[in-house]
Design a protein around this motif. Structure first.
Motif, PDB file in Angstrom:
ATOM      1  N   THR A 157     -79.411  47.736 118.516  1.00 20.67           N
ATOM      2  CA  THR A 157     -78.681  46.467 118.555  1.00 20.67           C
ATOM      3  C   THR A 157     -77.444  46.583 119.443  1.00 20.67           C
ATOM      4  O   THR A 157     -77.162  45.678 120.247  1.00 20.67           O
ATOM      5  CB  THR A 157     -78.268  46.040 117.127  1.00 20.67           C
ATOM      6  N   TYR A 167     -69.413  42.966 113.399  1.00 22.77           N
ATOM      7  CA  TYR A 167     -69.814  42.782 111.997  1.00 22.77           C
ATOM      8  C   TYR A 167     -68.594  42.529 111.110  1.00 22.77           C
ATOM      9  O   TYR A 167     -68.632  41.701 110.217  1.00 22.77           O
ATOM     10  CB  TYR A 167     -70.569  44.020 111.502  1.00 22.77           C
ATOM     11  N   GLY A 174     -81.410  52.240 114.479  1.00 19.32           N
ATOM     12  CA  GLY A 174     -81.623  50.793 114.526  1.00 19.32           C
ATOM     13  C   GLY A 174     -80.373  50.050 114.958  1.00 19.32           C
ATOM     14  O   GLY A 174     -80.444  49.092 115.750  1.00 19.32           O
ATOM     15  N   PHE A 175     -79.243  50.483 114.468  1.00 18.80           N
ATOM     16  CA  PHE A 175     -77.981  49.854 114.862  1.00 18.80           C
ATOM     17  C   PHE A 175     -77.649  50.170 116.321  1.00 18.80           C
ATOM     18  O   PHE A 175     -77.072  49.344 117.019  1.00 18.80           O
ATOM     19  CB  PHE A 175     -76.850  50.305 113.937  1.00 18.80           C
ATOM     20  N   LEU A 215     -70.109  46.865 118.056  1.00 18.35           N
ATOM     21  CA  LEU A 215     -71.026  46.306 117.053  1.00 18.35           C
ATOM     22  C   LEU A 215     -70.355  46.260 115.688  1.00 18.35           C
ATOM     23  O   LEU A 215     -70.396  45.246 114.992  1.00 18.35           O
ATOM     24  CB  LEU A 215     -72.316  47.123 116.985  1.00 18.35           C
ATOM     25  N   ARG A 250     -78.483  46.533 123.029  1.00 16.81           N
ATOM     26  CA  ARG A 250     -78.927  45.212 123.467  1.00 16.81           C
ATOM     27  C   ARG A 250     -77.749  44.251 123.675  1.00 16.81           C
ATOM     28  O   ARG A 250     -77.707  43.502 124.654  1.00 16.81           O
ATOM     29  CB  ARG A 250     -79.896  44.625 122.450  1.00 16.81           C
ATOM     30  N   TYR A 251     -76.784  44.258 122.774  1.00 20.29           N
ATOM     31  CA  TYR A 251     -75.741  43.234 122.807  1.00 20.29           C
ATOM     32  C   TYR A 251     -74.347  43.724 123.193  1.00 20.29           C
ATOM     33  O   TYR A 251     -73.479  42.903 123.516  1.00 20.29           O
ATOM     34  CB  TYR A 251     -75.656  42.536 121.443  1.00 20.29           C
TER      35      TYR A 251
END
Length: 178
Positions: free
Chosen positions: A56, A72, A52-53, A68, A59-60
């Motif tokens: 993300t 955070y 899941g991470f 990522l 995507r970003y």
């Protein structure tokens, strides 16, 4: 008569050590397989936890998990900061397990060397506790068994020979000074 009996006992001891060496040596392929299965199972689970991470990050951050995690960590939100620690731990676990998987995908001699010297201690203990000792009759296991037994007896014989030579030199040295 006594000397003959001692020689027979020494021969039986050598046979016992050789047989024990074979029985221990045939365990190596099974243990390596058990360790590899543990690594693979943990790797699948860790990748699933990270997936899941990773979506993300894809995507970003062009797929970069490190970016990522840094994002955070830089957040003002304490929940995101705490999650950064968790994501980093999962990511580090995946990295470790991928390295273990790679090490266990090599030649069996390299696998054995890795298990003895560099394997993850937690996974090594898990594999050991779950391992069932068997006597497989595959050619690979038999070769490991005989190889281990020969190395074991050569080591013992070399040590015994060296000790006998040292003792005889010490006795000769003592008698020459008397």
């Amino acid at each position: 008569m006594f000397r003959w009996l001692l020689r027979q006992l020494a021969d039986y001891l050598r046979l016992f050590l050789f047989a024990s060496g074979v029985l221990l040596g045939v365990q190596a392929p099974g243990y390596m397989q058990q360790y590899q299965q543990r690594v693979d199972a943990h790797l699948v689970e860790a990748k699933h936890n990270l997936s899941g991470f990773q979506v993300t990050a894809d995507r970003y951050f062009n797929g970069n998990i490190d970016k990522l995690i840094a994002h955070y960590k830089q957040s003002n939100d304490p929940v995101f900061k705490q999650d950064a620690i968790s994501i980093d731990a999962i990511y580090q676990r995946v990295e470790l397990l991928q390295a273990e998987h790679l090490a266990m995908s090599q030649h069996p001699i390299h696998q054995a060397w890795h298990l003895i010297h560099n394997a993850n201690e937690q996974l090594r203990l898990e594999a050991f506790h779950a391992f069932n000792f068997t006597v497989p009759l595959s050619p690979f296991a038999i070769l490991w068994g005989i190889g281990f037994a020969v190395i074991l007896l050569l080591s013992i014989d070399t040590t015994a020979f060296t000790c006998r030579k040292c003792m005889s030199k010490l006795r000769g040295h003592r008698h020459s000074h008397s």
